[in-house]
Enzyme design. Structure first.
Site, PDB file in Angstrom:
ATOM      1  N   GLU A   1       0.836  -1.207   0.000  1.00  0.00           N
ATOM      2  CA  GLU A   1       0.000   0.000   0.000  1.00  0.00           C
ATOM      3  C   GLU A   1       0.864   1.247   0.000  1.00  0.00           C
ATOM      4  O   GLU A   1       1.857   1.326   0.718  1.00  0.00           O
ATOM      5  CB  GLU A   1      -0.911   0.006   1.234  1.00  0.00           C
TER       6      GLU A   1
ATOM      7  N   ARG B   1     -17.530  -0.503   5.827  1.00  0.00           N
ATOM      8  CA  ARG B   1     -18.568  -1.076   4.949  1.00  0.00           C
ATOM      9  C   ARG B   1     -19.340  -2.135   5.718  1.00  0.00           C
ATOM     10  O   ARG B   1     -20.514  -2.394   5.475  1.00  0.00           O
ATOM     11  CB  ARG B   1     -17.870  -1.680   3.723  1.00  0.00           C
TER      12      ARG B   1
ATOM     13  N   CYS C   1      -7.705  -2.383   8.327  1.00  0.00           N
ATOM     14  CA  CYS C   1      -6.337  -2.407   7.796  1.00  0.00           C
ATOM     15  C   CYS C   1      -5.790  -0.996   7.626  1.00  0.00           C
ATOM     16  O   CYS C   1      -4.667  -0.703   8.061  1.00  0.00           O
ATOM     17  CB  CYS C   1      -6.285  -3.147   6.457  1.00  0.00           C
TER      18      CYS C   1
ATOM     19  N   HIS D   1      -1.410  -5.663   1.475  1.00  0.00           N
ATOM     20  CA  HIS D   1      -2.637  -6.461   1.371  1.00  0.00           C
ATOM     21  C   HIS D   1      -2.356  -7.702   0.519  1.00  0.00           C
ATOM     22  O   HIS D   1      -1.620  -7.623  -0.474  1.00  0.00           O
ATOM     23  CB  HIS D   1      -3.770  -5.655   0.720  1.00  0.00           C
TER      24      HIS D   1
HETATM   25  N1  PCA Z   1      -8.460  -7.056   6.094  1.00  0.00           N
HETATM   26  C1  PCA Z   1      -9.360  -5.975   6.480  1.00  0.00           C
HETATM   27  C2  PCA Z   1      -9.225  -5.864   7.973  1.00  0.00           C
HETATM   28  C3  PCA Z   1      -8.517  -7.084   8.422  1.00  0.00           C
HETATM   29  C4  PCA Z   1      -8.010  -7.709   7.188  1.00  0.00           C
HETATM   30  O1  PCA Z   1      -7.270  -8.705   7.148  1.00  0.00           O
HETATM   31  C5  PCA Z   1      -9.094  -4.686   5.720  1.00  0.00           C
HETATM   32  O2  PCA Z   1      -8.622  -4.740   4.577  1.00  0.00           O
HETATM   33  O3  PCA Z   1      -9.341  -3.609   6.245  1.00  0.00           O
END
Ligand code: PCA
Length: 216
Positions: free
Chosen positions: A79, A89, A142, A168
């Protein structure tokens, strides 16, 4: 040198979260003399930041990489930016769903990752892992964790030269199988991906240390 890798507990009805599975698979891994410490973080606004703070205080890392599941993405995605917004959401694991709220009131609108995101993507692709820079970590837990991490590094550095960021990752194949058409990766691929990301980030740290703290 110590590396803190965080992964999240399962959320949104899932029984597993690949981010924690991959973090814990790398717990204790020694990469270029740096030891990886994995910690599991609650998928709960607020609690996640308290757990992150405690993990940083305990481990005293020089490098912190948060990992999270991004169901539906087909690539491993470092990111670029964390934004100062919580906007769920869905509810978090404590049933909370903040809308249009700041992560930290009075803090800047955004922070950039201090990981070498382009070099990580380059090295992931070279290792055969589909990867791309992402320009949005979303507005759920996240991004919340990523923003809290970067704010802490900016305002209360646990040690000189600490770098941090967030990556991610897609669903595991076993998760993707429940959502026809959704992409997924094997655990083996995800472990390779995070090994590459950690070693590329460490290589950058070493370059910075050798140049007396100046990025080049
Ligand atoms: N993904 C979520 C929160 C925890 C995770 O593993 C997110 O992308 O915010």
């Amino acid at each position: 040198m110590k590396v803190l890798l965080t992964g999240f507990e399962p959320f949104d009805g899932e029984g597993i979260n690949p981010s924690w599975e991959v973090a814990r698979a790398l717990d204790g891994w020694v990469c270029e003399g740096a030891t990886v410490h994995a910690r599991r973080i609650a998928c709960v606004f607020g609690t996640a930041l308290r757990e992150l703070d405690a993990a940083i205080d305990e481990v005293q890392p020089q490098l912190v990489i948060g990992i999270g599941q991004a169901g539906g993405r087909s690539e491993v995605t470092p990111e670029r930016v964390a934004i100062n917004i919580d906007d769920g959401r869905i509810c978090d694991n404590a049933g909370c769903q903040p809308i249009d709220a700041p992560v930290i009131a009075g803090a800047p609108a955004a922070y950039f990752s201090s990981l070498p995101i382009k070099a990580i993507v380059r090295d992931l692709r070279a290792a055969g892992v589909p990867a791309a820079v992402s320009n949005s970590a979303g507005t759920f837990v996240c991004n919340h964790l990523f923003f809290g991490l970067m704010h802490r590094i900016a305002t209360r550095p646990p040690a000189a030269g600490v770098r941090g960021g967030f990556i991610h990752i897609p669903y595991l194949l076993s998760q993707a199988a429940r959502f026809p058409g959704a992409p997924g990766m094997t655990m083996e691929t995800l472990v390779v991906a995070l090994r590459v990301a950690v070693s590329t980030a460490i290589a950058q740290q070493s370059d910075i240390a050798e140049s007396g703290g100046q990025l080049h």
